[in-house]
Design a protein around this motif. Structure first.
Motif, PDB file in Angstrom:
ATOM      1  N   ALA A  89    -103.873 -43.914  28.531  1.00 56.62           N
ATOM      2  CA  ALA A  89    -103.197 -44.359  27.454  1.00 56.62           C
ATOM      3  C   ALA A  89    -104.154 -45.320  26.683  1.00 56.62           C
ATOM      4  O   ALA A  89    -104.213 -45.210  25.504  1.00 56.62           O
ATOM      5  CB  ALA A  89    -101.820 -44.929  27.681  1.00 56.62           C
ATOM      6  N   ILE A  90    -104.573 -46.470  27.267  1.00 53.25           N
ATOM      7  CA  ILE A  90    -105.313 -47.418  26.565  1.00 53.25           C
ATOM      8  C   ILE A  90    -106.695 -46.702  26.094  1.00 53.25           C
ATOM      9  O   ILE A  90    -107.227 -47.125  24.965  1.00 53.25           O
ATOM     10  CB  ILE A  90    -105.853 -48.523  27.843  1.00 53.25           C
ATOM     11  N   LEU A 139    -105.640 -44.856  22.873  1.00 55.36           N
ATOM     12  CA  LEU A 139    -105.542 -45.878  22.027  1.00 55.36           C
ATOM     13  C   LEU A 139    -106.703 -46.547  21.476  1.00 55.36           C
ATOM     14  O   LEU A 139    -106.981 -46.778  20.138  1.00 55.36           O
ATOM     15  CB  LEU A 139    -104.792 -46.928  22.562  1.00 55.36           C
ATOM     16  N   GLU A 140    -107.970 -47.002  22.256  1.00 57.20           N
ATOM     17  CA  GLU A 140    -109.051 -47.301  21.958  1.00 57.20           C
ATOM     18  C   GLU A 140    -109.749 -46.571  21.043  1.00 57.20           C
ATOM     19  O   GLU A 140    -110.385 -46.926  20.290  1.00 57.20           O
ATOM     20  CB  GLU A 140    -109.896 -47.885  23.028  1.00 57.20           C
ATOM     21  N   THR A 183    -108.774 -43.853  19.384  1.00 59.57           N
ATOM     22  CA  THR A 183    -108.304 -43.944  17.833  1.00 59.57           C
ATOM     23  C   THR A 183    -108.547 -45.195  16.897  1.00 59.57           C
ATOM     24  O   THR A 183    -108.897 -45.012  15.914  1.00 59.57           O
ATOM     25  CB  THR A 183    -106.675 -43.596  17.938  1.00 59.57           C
TER      26      THR A 183
END
Lengths: 235, 227, 42
Positions: free
Chosen positions: B214-215, B218-219, B221
């Motif tokens: 997930a991280i 996110l990074e 995007t």
């Protein structure tokens, strides 16, 4: 219908191979080179002396299957890689069922593998001065092992064709899976040569179990591949 | 989110493991007939590790099949974590086995058929991780590694047990070992302790893998947004 | 005395497993915090 598709794909596979002969030529050269290496590296081993037959048959049985494994890892991965390079994978997906594609490529690969064996087995035995006591049994061992190995290489070849690594990965993915066939293949070859068996012993009495092992490996490999190929192919 | 193991359960696991360990060192007798009878107790660590490797391989295969049927990325993560733990325990089995080999058979590595087969098994899992690393697309990676992990899990009992036991004649390993009751009383509880620990580690690793993915997403995007 | 090497091995393996899981627990907590922060920034 399924049989027709399979045969069409196998036929196409063999025809394209026959036209360019890339795989055949490279495999032939590979086998020729490795035979030369075998001959050179075993030159100091006293194969004609006492116990020479014993050593010769052990080396022959091991080297035959090592050569077959490496030659296949070089030559058999091409089937699907060529398809994805030419961009014909999508067309093939539309026109044929996944299992038919697998079966067609499997037939092509296994025939190629048998071709390798036809060169490797007699030349290696010849170089090491081995006389085969049960030629029929040796043929059975080779054919059954080639079917099992061809099935595994077809599936792993399809896997590798979709990765960014390709070449080297095929050997790494396939060899551990091939190990059971390899062990039985070496064992069966040794016994077919007549290693440590009394001269009168019939092959089937003493070593029929090995043929059963190879057959069950082939059946398992084919069944697992047919079940799983859909997931590789339609992705 | 995965259910977490309660602190009380962790404490109980710790006590249970300590109990198993004290049983091995205080109660299990030296095994007569070995080069080093005292250190024959190493099998009580060696065998449980092998059992747990099998359990982990089964978990990996189970979730691999689940992925192929439902195409749920959570199953892919679970299958991957299962394979990682299977690799870890194959490795621990090899390590403890090789220590046993050193004290009993004189050398850390004897090229015994079973040792060779397990070395190949480690290569199977290494190939699996390489396969994962070489595919960019997450869904394709999940599908292809699910296929390969099935082969790996079939091979785990094959290479660890079936081939060395039934296919190859000479081995330093015993074929159908019959253990004394004191040894069985040490081996099975230790296996239970390790499986219990596996449940904890499995849930945690799945959680870690999910958070990390997930991280990373996110990074990715947010970097794309900045550019 | 003879058993000392094995005791060390056993403690290293089991201790290593416990230490690894406990450390993973810590790391996850930190990573989940980070994830929440990243989510808030968006």
């Amino acid at each position: 219908m399924w049989v027709k598709e399979t045969l069409a794909i196998a036929g196409k596979e063999l025809r394209t191979e026959w036209r360019s002969r890339v795989a055949l030529a490279s495999l032939g050269l590979f086998v020729a080179c490795s035979i030369a290496l075998v001959a050179l590296s075993t030159a100091r081993i006293p194969l004609n002396g006492a116990g020479g037959k014993e050593i010769g048959s052990q080396i022959a049985a091991a080297l035959i299957w090592i050569q077959v494994c490496f030659a296949s890892a070089m030559g058999l991965g091409r089937a699907f890689v060529v398809e994805s390079e030419r961009g014909t994978m999508t067309a093939l997906r539309l026109h044929a069922r996944a299992t038919a594609v697998w079966a067609g490529k499997f037939i092509g690969n296994t025939l190629l593998l048998l071709g390798v064996c036809v060169i490797t087995v007699p030349t290696t035995c010849g170089v090491l001065g081995v006389t085969v006591k049960h030629p029929g049994a040796l043929i059975a061992v080779v054919v059954l092992a080639a079917i099992g190995m061809g099935a595994v290489f077809t599936t792993t070849g399809a896997l590798v064709a979709q990765t960014s690594a390709r070449g080297g990965l095929l050997a790494a993915l396939s060899f551990p899976i091939l190990l059971p066939a390899f062990v039985s293949g070496v064992d069966g070859t040794l016994r077919a040569i007549g290693w440590r068996l009394s001269a009168s012993a019939a092959f089937l009495d003493t070593s029929g179990g090995i043929l059963v092992q190879l057959l069950s490996y082939a059946v398992l490999a084919i069944a697992a591949s047919l079940l799983l190929f859909d997931a590789i192919w339609n992705d | 989110m995965e259910r977490e193991m309660k602190p009380a359960a962790k404490g109980a696991l710790f006590v249970f493991t300590a109990g198993c360990l004290s049983y091995i060192f205080l109660k299990v007798p030296a095994a007569v007939g070995f080069a080093n009878p005292e250190l024959a107790r190493l099998v009580t660590m060696h065998l449980p590790c092998a059992y747990v490797a099998l359990v982990a391989a089964t978990i990996a295969a189970w979730h691999g099949i689940a992925y192929l049927r439902k195409r749920d990325m959570a199953s892919d993560i679970k299958s991957y974590v299962g394979a990682k733990i299977a690799f870890l325990y194959c490795f621990l089995t090899t390590i403890t086995g090789s220590m046993f080999a050193k004290v009993q058979w004189g050398s850390f590595w004897n090229w015994d058929p079973r040792q060779t087969a397990v070395a190949v098994l480690l290569l199977v899992y290494a190939a699996y991780f390489t396969l994962r690393a070489s595919i960019e697309d997450p869904e394709r990676r999940a599908a292809l590694s699910a296929v390969y992990v099935l082969f790996a899990s079939i091979l785990t009992p094959m290479l660890g047990y079936v081939i060395p036991t039934f296919f190859i004649d000479q081995s330093l390993h015993p074929k159908f070992a019959k253990f004394d009751v004191t040894y069985r009383m040490a081996i099975y509880p230790m296996a239970i302790a390790l499986v219990w620990h596996l449940v904890w580690m499995f849930r945690l690793s799945v959680r870690a893998e999910k958070v990390n993915q997930a991280i990373a997403e996110l990074e990715l995007t947010s970097e794309g947004g900045m550019a | 005395m003879n058993l000392l090497p094995m005791l060390i091995v056993a403690l290293m393996i089991l201790g290593g497993l416990f230490a690894f899981t406990l450390m993973t627990e810590r790391r996850i907590a930190a990573a989940e915090k980070r994830l929440a922060e990243l989510g808030n920034d968006k």
